[in-house]
Each structure stands twice: as C-alpha cells, then as structure tokens.
Design a protein around this motif. Structure first.
Motif, PDB file in Angstrom:
ATOM      1  N   PRO A   1       0.992  -1.357  -0.173  1.00 41.94           N
ATOM      2  CA  PRO A   1      -0.370  -0.392  -0.244  1.00 41.94           C
ATOM      3  C   PRO A   1       1.344   0.937  -0.110  1.00 41.94           C
ATOM      4  N   THR A   2       0.477   2.393  -0.436  1.00 37.96           N
ATOM      5  CA  THR A   2       1.194   3.951  -0.930  1.00 37.96           C
ATOM      6  C   THR A   2       1.203   3.754   0.536  1.00 37.96           C
ATOM      7  N   ASP A   3       0.700   3.955   1.806  1.00 41.83           N
ATOM      8  CA  ASP A   3       0.979   4.601   2.680  1.00 41.83           C
ATOM      9  C   ASP A   3       1.534   3.551   3.750  1.00 41.83           C
ATOM     10  N   ALA A   4       1.865   2.528   3.180  1.00 46.08           N
ATOM     11  CA  ALA A   4       2.893   2.013   4.002  1.00 46.08           C
ATOM     12  C   ALA A   4       3.422   2.827   4.656  1.00 46.08           C
ATOM     13  N   PRO A   5       4.267   2.164   6.495  1.00 38.16           N
ATOM     14  CA  PRO A   5       5.060   2.798   6.940  1.00 38.16           C
ATOM     15  C   PRO A   5       6.398   2.192   6.771  1.00 38.16           C
ATOM     16  N   ALA A   6       8.081   2.855   7.010  1.00 37.21           N
ATOM     17  CA  ALA A   6       8.661   2.330   6.237  1.00 37.21           C
ATOM     18  C   ALA A   6       8.349   1.083   7.571  1.00 37.21           C
ATOM     19  N   GLU A   7       9.717   0.205   7.413  1.00 38.27           N
ATOM     20  CA  GLU A   7      10.151  -0.955   8.364  1.00 38.27           C
ATOM     21  C   GLU A   7      10.938  -0.595   9.484  1.00 38.27           C
ATOM     22  N   PHE A   8      12.249   0.017   8.502  1.00 44.02           N
ATOM     23  CA  PHE A   8      13.346   0.085   9.392  1.00 44.02           C
ATOM     24  C   PHE A   8      14.258   1.406   8.741  1.00 44.02           C
ATOM     25  N   VAL A   9      14.886   2.126   9.985  1.00 48.86           N
ATOM     26  CA  VAL A   9      16.260   3.209   9.275  1.00 48.86           C
ATOM     27  C   VAL A   9      16.944   2.951   9.635  1.00 48.86           C
ATOM     28  N   LEU A  10      18.266   3.491   8.592  1.00 44.28           N
ATOM     29  CA  LEU A  10      19.787   2.904   9.297  1.00 44.28           C
ATOM     30  C   LEU A  10      19.691   5.095   8.803  1.00 44.28           C
ATOM     31  N   GLY A  11      21.094   5.092   9.846  1.00 45.53           N
ATOM     32  CA  GLY A  11      21.982   5.545   9.610  1.00 45.53           C
ATOM     33  C   GLY A  11      21.239   7.007  11.397  1.00 45.53           C
ATOM     34  N   GLN A  12      20.247   6.272  11.309  1.00 41.83           N
ATOM     35  CA  GLN A  12      19.618   6.663  12.245  1.00 41.83           C
ATOM     36  C   GLN A  12      19.288   6.037  13.563  1.00 41.83           C
ATOM     37  N   PRO A  13      19.005   6.219  14.924  1.00 38.94           N
ATOM     38  CA  PRO A  13      18.610   5.191  15.642  1.00 38.94           C
ATOM     39  C   PRO A  13      17.127   4.615  15.752  1.00 38.94           C
ATOM     40  N   SER A  14      16.093   5.525  15.516  1.00 31.24           N
ATOM     41  CA  SER A  14      14.854   5.660  15.590  1.00 31.24           C
ATOM     42  C   SER A  14      14.778   6.418  14.669  1.00 31.24           C
ATOM     43  N   PHE A  15      13.103   6.571  13.866  1.00 33.42           N
ATOM     44  CA  PHE A  15      12.649   7.272  13.066  1.00 33.42           C
ATOM     45  C   PHE A  15      12.551   8.774  13.438  1.00 33.42           C
ATOM     46  N   ASP A  16      12.841   8.970  14.862  1.00 32.16           N
ATOM     47  CA  ASP A  16      12.889  10.276  15.449  1.00 32.16           C
ATOM     48  C   ASP A  16      13.929  11.304  15.232  1.00 32.16           C
ATOM     49  N   SER A  17      15.193  10.785  14.618  1.00 30.81           N
ATOM     50  CA  SER A  17      16.472  11.177  15.009  1.00 30.81           C
ATOM     51  C   SER A  17      16.841  11.584  13.698  1.00 30.81           C
TER      52      SER A  17
END
Length: 262
Positions: A1-17
């Motif tokens: 789906p087009t509004d599916a959230p990202a599963e994980f992030v690289l380069g930061q410890p969390s999606f809020d950093s």
C-alpha cells in the motif's frame, strides 16, 4: 500500500532522530544506493563522510551497524583523500551483477572506481579498476575521451558490458566498455555532445546541462534515462546501439526539447 510505514531506518537509532555523525551506525548526507541481490548487501554513498557503507539487508533493524566500509580506514574517520583505497565525495553507485563488480563515482577525485565483489568485501580494500585518471594519485578534472569533471551518476548494462557515466560538469554522458583496467581508457561513445572534446551546456534533443543521474532500462528497445538537471528534465535515449551526439527520443519535465524552465 502507498501509505505503508517504513520497516526500519539506517543511519539513525530511530525514526525520530536526524543528527549527522560518523560511526558504523551514523551517516552524513547519504546520496545514492545500490543493492547486490546475490549477497543481500546494501551499499550507501555516505557522501559527507567520504565513504561507502555496506549493510546486511537480512538484519533489517533500525540503527544497525554497517558491516564494512570503503574509502576510510575505520568507521570513525571521515576526511576525503585520493589513492587506491580512498574516496572524496562519493556519488553514484551501481552493482554489475554478471561481472560481480561495484562501481563508485568518486566525484571529488573526478574518477570512477571498480571493486571486485566475488570474494566479498573487506574494510578499506583497494579498488581494482579506474576510469578518468591516469593513476591512483591523480584527481584533477579534464575534458577528453578519458577524463571527467565532477561526475555524479553511473549505470550499467551488464549483459553487453557497458558503463554509462554522467560527466556532470562536462554536460555529457560517456559510454565505456567493461571490464575496466587502471588508467586512461577511452569512452566508446558520448551523449549530450557532438564529440569527446566538447563540453558546453545547452538544451535541445542532442544536448545536456549538468546531467547528474543515469538509469539503464533493458528491454526491446533498450533505453537510457538521463536526469538533465540544469535543464529541469529527464531525457530518454534508445541505446541498443549508441551514436555520438544522438538525439533523445522523449522528454519528461518539459513539453518539448527546447524548454528548460523550472
């Protein structure tokens, strides 16, 4: 789906950093990506840290550490350099799957490097191939069939053994045959200019102004897409066989080949 959230992030410890950094888990202005589907490795041009980081896609965890680094002797060094093991402002990346080769556009050194993937990757390993400079210690820009000025993008046609390099400041795309050795191999074709010694920017179906990205699209016919940045458009070329200075067959971002307004 087009509004599916990202599963994980690289380069930061969390999606809020979002803070830049230099370590095995941090990045500074990453710009380009490439994937090796055989080993499930992700290659990231960590441009501000003058390096390429390699991640294991199988791990799939936010903030995970890179497993290898190219261009730096360790994960905490970030200065640019020139040599067989160093990088300065790395840009475009592409994996040649049949040839098991990673190509890195080394923008700050006006060259393209080739790394062998057959035996895996080791930290700070040296490149095995070089385009755009006569030796590992040279970095100056140039304009000819074997020199670059501020290259940014690279694409590969692995089946036919062709490399397409966006030679940004020379306002052209050069086409090389692979495999590449070390030194001043000549391009076999040029797009965006009428010959190998011309480099002025312009518009039209045969010209470019600051191309930064290239993407090879297999099929019948084979196509090459070029992000013609300063003309605010994407050009499409038929590249089953390339003729120097050939005209693009289609354009996105403008209603004709002569319009360049943003």
């Amino acid at each position: 789906p087009t509004d599916a959230p990202a599963e994980f992030v690289l380069g930061q410890p969390s999606f809020d950093s979002c803070d830049p950094g230099v370590s095995a888990t941090k990045m500074n202005r990453p710009t380009r990506l490439a994937v090796d589907p055989w080993s499930l490795r992700l290659f990231v041009s960590d441009t501000g840290n003058n390096r390429v980081l390699i991640f294991d896609l199988d791990a799939g965890a936010s903030g995970q550490a890179a497993i290898n680094v190219l261009g730096q002797p360790d994960f905490t060094t970030s200065s640019g350099g020139v040599g067989q093991q160093r990088l300065s402002v790395p840009a475009g990346l592409v994996v040649d799957i049949p040839a098991r080769t990673l190509y890195i556009v080394d923008y700050g050194n006006n060259r393209l490097l080739a790394h062998n993937l057959d035996a895996g990757i080791s930290n700070y390993q040296g490149a095995v191939g070089l385009l755009g400079q006569p030796d590992w210690s040279s970095w100056a820009p140039g304009l000819s069939a074997n020199r670059f000025s501020g290259p940014r993008g690279v694409a590969v046609d692995g089946d036919a053994g062709r490399l397409f390099v966006a030679d940004t400041n020379n306002n052209r795309v050069l086409v090389f045959q692979t495999p590449i050795g070390v030194g001043l191999a000549n391009a076999v074709n040029v797009l965006g200019q009428s010959d190998m010694d011309s480099g002025a920017p312009s518009n039209g179906a045969e010209r470019m102004a600051g191309p930064t990205g290239v993407r090879f699209m297999p099929g019948s016919p084979q196509r090459l897409a070029v992000a013609d940045t300063n003309n605010n458009r994407v050009l499409f070329f038929i590249v089953d066989e390339v003729t120097n200075g050939e005209a693009a067959v289609a354009v996105l971002g403008q209603h004709d080949f002569l319009t360049t307004a943003a």
